[in-house]
Design a protein around this motif. Structure first.
Motif, PDB file in Angstrom:
ATOM      1  N   GLY A   1       9.722  -2.753   0.592  1.00 47.82           N
ATOM      2  CA  GLY A   1       9.281  -3.186   1.907  1.00 47.82           C
ATOM      3  C   GLY A   1      10.311  -3.993   2.665  1.00 47.82           C
ATOM      4  O   GLY A   1      11.500  -4.005   2.339  1.00 47.82           O
TER       5      GLY A   1
ATOM      6  N   HIS B   1       6.425   0.699  -0.359  1.00 49.89           N
ATOM      7  CA  HIS B   1       5.857  -0.637  -0.552  1.00 49.89           C
ATOM      8  C   HIS B   1       5.829  -1.393   0.766  1.00 49.89           C
ATOM      9  O   HIS B   1       6.803  -1.381   1.521  1.00 49.89           O
ATOM     10  N   SER B   2       4.714  -2.040   1.059  1.00 48.72           N
ATOM     11  CA  SER B   2       4.586  -2.933   2.210  1.00 48.72           C
ATOM     12  C   SER B   2       4.953  -2.208   3.513  1.00 48.72           C
ATOM     13  O   SER B   2       4.414  -1.134   3.785  1.00 48.72           O
ATOM     14  N   TYR B   3       5.894  -2.751   4.307  1.00 49.51           N
ATOM     15  CA  TYR B   3       6.301  -2.074   5.547  1.00 49.51           C
ATOM     16  C   TYR B   3       6.668  -0.618   5.313  1.00 49.51           C
ATOM     17  O   TYR B   3       6.379   0.258   6.136  1.00 49.51           O
TER      18      TYR B   3
ATOM     19  N   GLY C   1       5.567   1.696   3.643  1.00 50.19           N
ATOM     20  CA  GLY C   1       4.524   2.705   3.665  1.00 50.19           C
ATOM     21  C   GLY C   1       4.487   3.454   4.989  1.00 50.19           C
ATOM     22  O   GLY C   1       4.095   4.630   5.031  1.00 50.19           O
TER      23      GLY C   1
ATOM     24  N   PHE D   1       1.253   4.396  -2.020  1.00 52.18           N
ATOM     25  CA  PHE D   1       1.396   3.278  -1.093  1.00 52.18           C
ATOM     26  C   PHE D   1       1.120   1.995  -1.868  1.00 52.18           C
ATOM     27  O   PHE D   1      -0.008   1.785  -2.341  1.00 52.18           O
TER      28      PHE D   1
ATOM     29  N   SER E   1       0.569  -1.538   0.952  1.00 50.93           N
ATOM     30  CA  SER E   1       1.415  -1.263   2.116  1.00 50.93           C
ATOM     31  C   SER E   1       0.618  -1.037   3.387  1.00 50.93           C
ATOM     32  O   SER E   1      -0.585  -0.788   3.380  1.00 50.93           O
TER      33      SER E   1
END
Length: 247
Positions: free
Chosen positions: A9, A73-75, A77, A96, A99
């Motif tokens: 992310g 992961h996180s952003y 995704g 995901f 995310s």
């Protein structure tokens, strides 16, 4: 053999997966952590969200990967969800990890909890970048002091354009074969958008009893979930083995 493409992310690069890659490789699979443009060792490269989508697609095509499990992961995704539909039959599954997910015409900033205007103002006030992680951001996320130091020490400013540029989807996201991993220390429930996607027949939910960065706090458990996704079999969450979070 499955080829895992691993995208961390905001603020992070390929190095964030160092605790997970050996576990996937030991199981006989390919593991390809990716640094997105403008981050980590690719700082200084101009990048919007569609740049990051192309980063992922280009990596899959450059390596001629097949049977791909794409992990965002996180952003990440958001670009991973868009890249997943663009790699066609190379894709096996999308995971995901706690995310965001893309929505056509919306950006990461669109759903910022303090409001889009405030988020974009903070980016503008930081020279067009989202300021990197601090130790305070990591509190309550199941991380040891050593893990926090590594996470914060490796974080780099995140290109703001990738957070404000809208996503572009050509088909419903719920059509993708996907697993959503919810990290419970970062909130007990998925967002409303993710909850709707989970009501279809193609997505499944796995919960982890850890915080937002499980590649640091529980790499063994995260790797087991990814391997289960590669087998395309539902898997119940299993508590981490004692002491895992300290490794």
């Amino acid at each position: 053999m499955t080829d895992f493409v691993l995208v961390a992310g905001a603020w992070l690069g390929a190095w964030a997966w160092d605790g997970v890659v050996p576990r996937l490789s030991a199981a006989g699979h390919g593991a390809h952590p990716l640094t997105l443009s403008g981050l980590a060792d690719k700082q200084g490269v101009s990048a919007g969200q569609q740049t990051h989508v192309r980063d992922i697609v280009d990596e899959v095509e450059r390596l001629d990967l097949r049977n791909v499990v794409l992990v965002g992961h996180s952003y990440s995704g958001i670009p991973a969800g868009q890249a997943a539909e663009r790699i066609g039959d190379r894709l096996s599954h999308v995971v995901f990890v706690d995310s965001d997910v893309p929505a056509d015409g919306e950006s990461f900033a669109s759903n910022w909890w303090q409001g889009q205007e405030k988020f974009e103002a903070s980016i503008a006030g930081n020279g067009g970048f989202w300021a990197p992680l601090t130790a305070a951001d990591c509190e309550g996320q199941g991380l040891t002091d050593e893990q926090v130091a590594r996470l914060v020490g490796g974080s780099t400013p995140h290109p703001g354009a990738s957070l404000t540029e809208p996503a572009v989807l050509t088909r419903p996201l719920g059509e993708l074969p996907a697993t959503y991993i919810k990290c419970l220390l970062d909130g007990p429930e998925p967002t409303d958008g993710v909850a709707r996607l989970l009501t279809g027949g193609n997505w499944r939910l796995v919960e982890m009893n850890t915080g937002h960065w499980p590649m640091f706090s529980q790499p063994d458990e995260l790797a087991r979930i990814l391997l289960a996704a590669a087998e395309n079999q539902p898997r119940a969450s299993v508590p981490p083995r004692p002491g895992e979070g300290a490794r």
